[in-house]
Design an enzyme around this catalytic site. Structure first.
Site, PDB file in Angstrom:
ATOM      1  N   TYR A 147       0.836  -1.197   0.000  1.00 32.65           N
ATOM      2  CA  TYR A 147       0.000   0.000   0.000  1.00 32.65           C
ATOM      3  C   TYR A 147       0.877   1.255   0.000  1.00 32.65           C
ATOM      4  O   TYR A 147       0.679   2.177  -0.786  1.00 32.65           O
ATOM      5  CB  TYR A 147      -0.917  -0.009   1.232  1.00 32.65           C
ATOM      6  CG  TYR A 147      -1.768   1.226   1.363  1.00 32.65           C
ATOM      7  CD1 TYR A 147      -3.016   1.308   0.755  1.00 32.65           C
ATOM      8  CD2 TYR A 147      -1.316   2.328   2.093  1.00 32.65           C
ATOM      9  CE1 TYR A 147      -3.796   2.442   0.865  1.00 32.65           C
ATOM     10  CE2 TYR A 147      -2.088   3.475   2.201  1.00 32.65           C
ATOM     11  CZ  TYR A 147      -3.326   3.525   1.591  1.00 32.65           C
ATOM     12  OH  TYR A 147      -4.085   4.656   1.692  1.00 32.65           O
TER      13      TYR A 147
ATOM     14  N   SER B 182     -33.043  16.983  16.126  1.00 29.60           N
ATOM     15  CA  SER B 182     -32.569  16.097  17.191  1.00 29.60           C
ATOM     16  C   SER B 182     -33.669  15.053  17.424  1.00 29.60           C
ATOM     17  O   SER B 182     -34.645  15.005  16.671  1.00 29.60           O
ATOM     18  CB  SER B 182     -32.222  16.896  18.441  1.00 29.60           C
ATOM     19  OG  SER B 182     -33.369  17.145  19.178  1.00 29.60           O
TER      20      SER B 182
ATOM     21  N   LYS C  49     -27.349   4.001  19.184  1.00 29.94           N
ATOM     22  CA  LYS C  49     -27.193   5.458  19.176  1.00 29.94           C
ATOM     23  C   LYS C  49     -25.788   5.798  19.638  1.00 29.94           C
ATOM     24  O   LYS C  49     -25.448   5.648  20.810  1.00 29.94           O
ATOM     25  CB  LYS C  49     -28.227   6.107  20.090  1.00 29.94           C
ATOM     26  CG  LYS C  49     -28.226   7.621  20.036  1.00 29.94           C
ATOM     27  CD  LYS C  49     -29.455   8.183  20.743  1.00 29.94           C
ATOM     28  CE  LYS C  49     -29.608   9.683  20.549  1.00 29.94           C
ATOM     29  NZ  LYS C  49     -28.530  10.471  21.136  1.00 29.94           N
TER      30      LYS C  49
ATOM     31  N   GLU D  20     -22.369  10.005  12.432  1.00 30.84           N
ATOM     32  CA  GLU D  20     -21.724  10.350  13.687  1.00 30.84           C
ATOM     33  C   GLU D  20     -20.216  10.105  13.571  1.00 30.84           C
ATOM     34  O   GLU D  20     -19.798   9.084  13.030  1.00 30.84           O
ATOM     35  CB  GLU D  20     -22.319   9.460  14.790  1.00 30.84           C
ATOM     36  CG  GLU D  20     -22.180  10.007  16.180  1.00 30.84           C
ATOM     37  CD  GLU D  20     -23.287  11.003  16.557  1.00 30.84           C
ATOM     38  OE1 GLU D  20     -24.120  11.367  15.705  1.00 30.84           O
ATOM     39  OE2 GLU D  20     -23.298  11.423  17.723  1.00 30.84           O
TER      40      GLU D  20
ATOM     41  N   LYS E  48     -36.231   3.887  13.733  1.00 26.37           N
ATOM     42  CA  LYS E  48     -36.753   4.748  12.666  1.00 26.37           C
ATOM     43  C   LYS E  48     -37.813   3.983  11.894  1.00 26.37           C
ATOM     44  O   LYS E  48     -37.614   2.811  11.581  1.00 26.37           O
ATOM     45  CB  LYS E  48     -35.633   5.131  11.697  1.00 26.37           C
ATOM     46  CG  LYS E  48     -34.575   5.986  12.356  1.00 26.37           C
ATOM     47  CD  LYS E  48     -33.272   5.994  11.591  1.00 26.37           C
ATOM     48  CE  LYS E  48     -32.181   6.488  12.529  1.00 26.37           C
ATOM     49  NZ  LYS E  48     -30.845   6.279  12.027  1.00 26.37           N
TER      50      LYS E  48
END
Ligand code: IVH
Length: 682
Positions: free
Chosen positions: A39, A85, A118, A180, A300
């Site tokens: 690499y 939020s 989360k 995140e 969700k």
């Protein structure tokens, strides 16, 4: 463009594609296909080509991930779609209340969910135009964030060019990815350790470390932090013309994975609300093992069309909710604040707590980081305090219960002397930590000795950490020099020692003394901010410890790579009487390596008085130039190979002289080796 340039451009593009692919294998899939060396080779070739042909540089080349110029301030950036939020639920009851609320808006329809842990980090939006990284911003207040493009660019698993090599995958013309930025728990510990060793600020928890790494102005610093980005949502998404259909969160995540983005680990599709609750309980039971800090799971509604019907309140969408782990807090008494001393002498305050059970674990201690932290929280000894272990591994003192004070609480005064050795402590300007300046402080001593005998120092094999602790505890070693004064009769009778081991150990110590070089000795001293490289620089310049001890700050700063802070650190080290006594002892026991004038003299004589023969064509000089150089340094060039010749320099297509030189077993130099010889002489 001429033919050659066209080829170079093609090569550059090919290299970028390859490196991008291997970055993806390594940082996203965690499944590399080639070795680091292979690499590096590709990367170096690309760097060289980009340096040589600046016209082909590109802001999305993989070489642009390594940092760049510092900013003066962050610009603001308005989100095209607000970054909402989330609302929270804290219990099973609250979860089913939420389900009842959304069922009122969407009755008679099956509702599926997408759930993911989360993550406790920093929310970021990254913008890709035609598959190329163009900008990144923090969430900010949800409407306006900070433009952190340069910093986010350096995050290893953030592709600068989206992966579109499969025929079925269409790259969107415009994409705002949300996710995140986090630091893994393990990486966080390593980072803090490194920060401490370099005398830099440590972070309270992984979230602070992640946020602090993004919200500072120097991208070179961000590049060195072990940050990761996990995508979980979108702002705007536009395709040009024909495109794949994305109508659910689960398809979106699949799509993210296909274009080379990392998504939240353990995320999954779930059919109904009962199973979401089970998932939540399952993740909760795995908090400790999860590599990142998490404070709940996010559920969700999977179908976008249902999401739209559910809509949002002013603050948060109705189609998503955070199921939070029980805030694992407890109240207990802060009995005392003790101060611990590390290798570089840094003093860390630690809260001693009345034992309290929090989330099934008994907590007795919590780190308080530094003086400022204690002041900011206004903690007093005797206070009742809120202690927290929330999905986090490190217990934290959150705040004092001021209303419970009865006047007997005492303010904590940071000690002005080291709690272990009594030497004075200092807090340098701009630093948050106090440190003990006595290099022989027992607490520092153990940690310091371990460093002194490590590879970074004198590399004394066979003198392990455990023995160092024993010797210090027994009072046999009070400073670095005492290692060399150990006597067989002092140690041979110790448990687990014995004749053979004692002899081997003392021999290894004696050997190390003989082998010691000045730079390793300096680096072994563990002077703050002085690593192996700086040690080499000062060793070369000052030649022995006496000269170094006398050096002024100006003299130190005149050396390459030594700035004010390093100079100050070295200067104050040698103003400490204990440290000066140590130098005297080194001299007495004959641990006194001096840097020889070697490189100069030895290599001078490598040309001076030596006889050279050249054969073949050289790339960098003509024959006569080469001859002049050799003569300038006092050597001679002859044309015939004989036993008297010292060096035969061989270029392309060498003649029979090469063969003859081999037969005579003469020293043969390539053109590069010859150049090195000259460089060390000039
Ligand atoms: S989805 C409409 N998924 O939680 C908001 N957020 O309290 C959709 N967060 O600012 C957010 N992990 O920083 C989502 N897997 C995840 C998350 C997550 C962490 C954060 C995010 C957001 C905050 C909201």
């Amino acid at each position: 463009m001429d033919n050659n340039l066209e080829l170079i451009k093609k090569r550059i593009e090919k290299l970028r594609e390859q490196i991008e692919y291997h970055n993806y294998r390594y940082y996203v899939l965690d499944d590399p296909e080639i070795s680091d060396a292979e690499y590096d080779k590709l990367f170096r070739e690309l760097l060289e080509l980009e340096n040589k042909y600046p016209q082909f540089r590109s802001p999305t080349s993989p070489t642009q991930k390594i940092g760049g110029e510092s900013l003066k301030e962050f610009k603001q950036r308005t989100h095209s779609v607000p970054m909402y939020s989330l609302d929270n639920v804290f219990s099973e009851q609250e979860w089913y209340d939420y389900i009842a609320r959304i069922k009122r808006i969407i009755p008679d329809e099956e509702i599926n969910f997408w759930v993911d842990p989360k993550l406790d980090g920093l929310a970021i939006e990254i913008i890709y135009q035609n598959g190329e990284f163009v900008a990144a911003a923090t969430r900010g207040d949800g409407i306006v964030g900070e433009d952190v493009t340069q910093n986010v660019k350096t995050i290893k698993n953030v592709p600068l060019v989206l992966k579109g090599f499969s025929k079925d995958i269409k790259i969107p013309s415009y994409l705002e990815v949300r996710g995140e930025v986090v630091i893994a728990k393990e990486d966080f510990y390593k980072l803090n350790k490194k920060q401490l060793e370099q005398g830099l600020k440590t972070f309270a928890n992984p979230r602070n470390a992640a946020a602090g790494s993004i919200r500072q102005l120097d991208p070179n610093i961000t590049a060195q932090r072990p940050l990761k980005f996990f995508a979980y949502g979108i702002g705007l998404l536009r395709f040009e013309g024909e495109h794949i259909k994305i109508s659910r969160q689960s398809e979106l995540i699949e799509f993210f994975r296909n274009i080379g983005l990392s998504t939240v680990p353990l995320a999954k599709f779930i059919k109904n609300s009962d199973e979401v609750w089970e998932y939540f309980k399952f993740i909760e039971s795995k908090i400790e093992q999860f590599p990142y800090e998490i404070d709940g799971v996010v559920a969700k509604v999977d179908l976008f069309e249902q999401q739209q019907r559910l809509g949002a309140t002013a603050r948060s969408p109705r189609w998503a909710i955070a199921l939070k782990f029980k805030a694992e807090q407890g109240i207990t008494k802060l009995i005392d604040i003790k101060v611990q001393v590390g290798r570089t002498g840094i003093l860390t305050p630690v809260a001693e707590l009345e034992p309290v059970e929090i989330g099934g674990v008994v907590v007795k201690r919590a780190t308080l980081h530094n003086e400022d932290e204690i002041k900011a929280k206004d903690l007093r000894i005797g206070d009742y305090v809120v202690v927290q272990r929330a999905g986090n591994v490190i217990p934290e003192v959150v705040r004092p219960l001021k209303e419970k004070r009865d006047g007997s609480e005492k303010e904590f005064k940071f000690p002005s002397t080291c709690p272990v050795c009594g030497s004075s402590v200092v807090r340098l300007q701009g630093e948050v930590h106090y440190r003990c300046i006595n290099v022989s402080c027992p607490a520092r001593l153990k940690r310091g000795l371990i460093h002194f005998v490590s590879k970074a120092g004198l590399d004394i094999k066979g003198l392990g950490d455990r023995w160092i602790e024993t010797f210090v505890d027994m009072g046999l070693i009070k400073d670095f020099a005492d290692i060399f004064l150990l006597k067989k009769e002092q140690i041979v009778h110790l448990e687990r020692m014995g004749n053979k081991l004692a002899e081997n150990m003392l021999n290894a110590i004696e050997e190390a003394k003989k082998r010691a070089t000045l730079d390793k000795l300096i680096s072994g001293l563990g002077i703050r901010l002085v690593g192996e490289q700086t040690a080499k620089t000062v060793a070369k310049h000052f030649k022995n410890l006496d000269n170094l001890a006398k050096a002024t700050k100006e003299e130190l700063m005149s050396l390459k790579d030594i700035g004010e802070e390093v100079a100050h650190s070295i200067y104050s080290f040698f103003r400490n009487p204990d440290n000066l006594r140590l130098l005297k002892k080194f001299k007495e026991i004959n641990l006194w390596p001096e840097e020889k004038e070697e490189t100069q003299k030895e290599t001078k004589s490598q040309i001076k008085g030596k006889t050279f023969v050249f054969t073949g064509k050289l790339d960098s000089f003509s024959r006569s130039e080469a001859k002049k150089i050799v003569e300038k340094y006092g050597g001679r060039v002859v044309s015939a190979v004989s036993k008297k010749v010292d060096y035969v320099v061989v270029g392309h297509e060498p003649g029979s002289k090469f063969k003859k030189a081999q037969e005579l077993n003469l020293t043969i130099l390539s053109e590069d080796e010859f150049k090195k010889l000259i460089q060390t002489n000039s």
